[in-house]
Design a protein around this motif. Structure first.
Motif, PDB file in Angstrom:
ATOM      1  N   ALA A  38      32.468  22.539  77.909  1.00 23.89           N
ATOM      2  CA  ALA A  38      33.590  21.891  77.227  1.00 23.89           C
ATOM      3  C   ALA A  38      34.831  21.949  78.116  1.00 23.89           C
ATOM      4  O   ALA A  38      35.128  22.970  78.727  1.00 23.89           O
ATOM      5  N   LEU A  40      38.448  22.455  79.382  1.00 21.21           N
ATOM      6  CA  LEU A  40      39.628  23.231  79.009  1.00 21.21           C
ATOM      7  C   LEU A  40      40.873  22.371  79.176  1.00 21.21           C
ATOM      8  O   LEU A  40      40.922  21.467  80.010  1.00 21.21           O
ATOM      9  N   SER A  41      41.905  22.688  78.373  1.00 19.68           N
ATOM     10  CA  SER A  41      43.175  21.961  78.488  1.00 19.68           C
ATOM     11  C   SER A  41      43.837  22.296  79.815  1.00 19.68           C
ATOM     12  O   SER A  41      43.885  23.454  80.236  1.00 19.68           O
ATOM     13  N   SER A  67      48.414  17.826  76.412  1.00 23.25           N
ATOM     14  CA  SER A  67      47.697  17.248  75.271  1.00 23.25           C
ATOM     15  C   SER A  67      47.625  15.754  75.559  1.00 23.25           C
ATOM     16  O   SER A  67      46.758  15.298  76.298  1.00 23.25           O
ATOM     17  N   ASN A 129      43.148  31.062  78.892  1.00 18.45           N
ATOM     18  CA  ASN A 129      42.468  31.625  77.727  1.00 18.45           C
ATOM     19  C   ASN A 129      41.242  30.771  77.417  1.00 18.45           C
ATOM     20  O   ASN A 129      40.800  29.983  78.254  1.00 18.45           O
ATOM     21  N   ALA A 130      40.723  30.926  76.204  1.00 20.50           N
ATOM     22  CA  ALA A 130      39.482  30.232  75.854  1.00 20.50           C
ATOM     23  C   ALA A 130      39.640  28.721  75.791  1.00 20.50           C
ATOM     24  O   ALA A 130      38.648  27.984  75.856  1.00 20.50           O
ATOM     25  N   THR A 131      40.877  28.243  75.669  1.00 20.22           N
ATOM     26  CA  THR A 131      41.085  26.802  75.523  1.00 20.22           C
ATOM     27  C   THR A 131      41.940  26.190  76.629  1.00 20.22           C
ATOM     28  O   THR A 131      42.092  24.973  76.675  1.00 20.22           O
ATOM     29  N   ALA A 132      42.526  27.024  77.484  1.00 18.35           N
ATOM     30  CA  ALA A 132      43.447  26.497  78.503  1.00 18.35           C
ATOM     31  C   ALA A 132      43.116  27.075  79.872  1.00 18.35           C
ATOM     32  O   ALA A 132      42.693  28.232  79.997  1.00 18.35           O
ATOM     33  N   GLU A 133      43.318  26.264  80.892  1.00 18.58           N
ATOM     34  CA  GLU A 133      43.078  26.692  82.261  1.00 18.58           C
ATOM     35  C   GLU A 133      44.149  27.664  82.733  1.00 18.58           C
ATOM     36  O   GLU A 133      45.243  27.733  82.169  1.00 18.58           O
TER      37      GLU A 133
END
Length: 298
Positions: A38, A40-41, A67, A129-133
């Motif tokens: 998936a 990452l942002s 975003s 973190n889990a969602t961002a680079e």
């Protein structure tokens, strides 16, 4: 016969369980791989060096996350490092504010670490973190300074700005060909009056704007700035002089209930009311006289 049916049903249930278990074994690794793949942002780290008119030095870091477009990434931990050629030392960990900014105030000891070029190198990092680079930014700074002064030749008045950098212990050298902006400092903003580069001696001289309004004594604040320079960052210095045009304080006539001069609306209202009262008095007297004359005629 009943026992045979029960055994047959148990055999079928066992077969279903084996099929479901096999499907889960095949599905879970695929789900894990999908989660790992998936996207990452994307994040972006910005950092800059600032020195204000009081000599306070800081590194301002700004963390952005994408975003639809890059926006401030608040409440994230970023780390400030000072780096040399072979290592780096953690200065502080800070949390970004609602603007995505974290501001580290430089200490004197932080400027003792230099790289092979003699510059002070800083690095600001975000671990992700889990969602961002993760993101990082390196900057190199050569500490410098500005000095604002004023002089007069005959009837002409001038602003002089000197730009210089440290060239060793207790020695400075001029900075040539660096762009400096000159501004009038207002209450809420700066008004640009000139922008030019320094000469070979590190000086910039411009005419003083004698027509600019100052305070009641003609005092005005001039700000000299080096902005977004690759080597010197952002530096600001101020100078005050009473050569501007004095502007007296505006005195507005105020009419209040506690003043000797009543508000004009009250004066006009009172005049109208009193005029109406006296008109009625005069009209009543006129009617009395008219009735009396009529009675005498009868």
């Amino acid at each position: 016969e009943v026992r045979s049916l029960i055994q047959k049903r148990n055999s079928m249930n066992r077969g279903y369980k084996i099929i479901i278990l096999a499907a889960l074994i095949a599905f879970v690794p695929g789900l894990t791989l999908w989660a790992q793949d998936a996207e990452l942002s994307s994040t972006k780290m910005q950092a800059a060096y600032y020195k204000d008119h009081e000599g306070l030095e800081s590194i301002v870091a700004r963390l952005l996350i994408k975003s639809e477009r890059y926006e401030p990434y608040a409440n994230m931990e970023v780390s400030f490092f000072v780096a040399s050629d072979t290592s780096k030392m953690l200065l502080e960990k800070m949390t970004t504010n609602e603007k995505g900014e974290a501001i580290y105030i430089l200490q004197a000891k932080d400027k003792t670490h230099t790289d092979a070029t003699g510059l002070i190198a800083f690095e600001v990092t975000y671990d992700g973190n889990a969602t961002a680079e993760s993101a990082s930014k390196d900057i190199q700074v050569n500490p410098a300074d500005l000095k604002v002064s004023f002089f007069q030749e005959d009837t002409s008045k001038f602003i002089a700005v000197e730009a210089f950098e440290s060239s060793g212990e207790d020695s400075i050298s001029p900075i040539a060909a660096v762009e400096i902006g000159l501004y009038i400092k207002g209450t809420f903003s700066y008004y640009n009056i000139a922008k030019d580069v320094t000469d070979a001696n590190g000086k910039l001289i411009v005419p003083f704007p004698v027509e600019m309004p100052g305070d009641t004594l003609g005092v005005i604040t001039l700000a000299a700035k080096i902005e977004d320079h690759d080597l010197y960052g952002n530096i600001e210095s101020w100078g005050n002089i009473n050569w501007a045009k004095p502007v007296p304080l505006a005195t507005e006539a105020r009419r209040g209930l506690g003043d000797t001069d009543a508000p004009l609306w009250m004066v006009y209202t009172l005049i109208v009311l009193l005029s109406a009262v006296w008109f009625h008095y005069a009209y009543v007297i006129f009617l009395v006289i008219k009735i009396k004359l009529a009675k005498d005629q009868v």
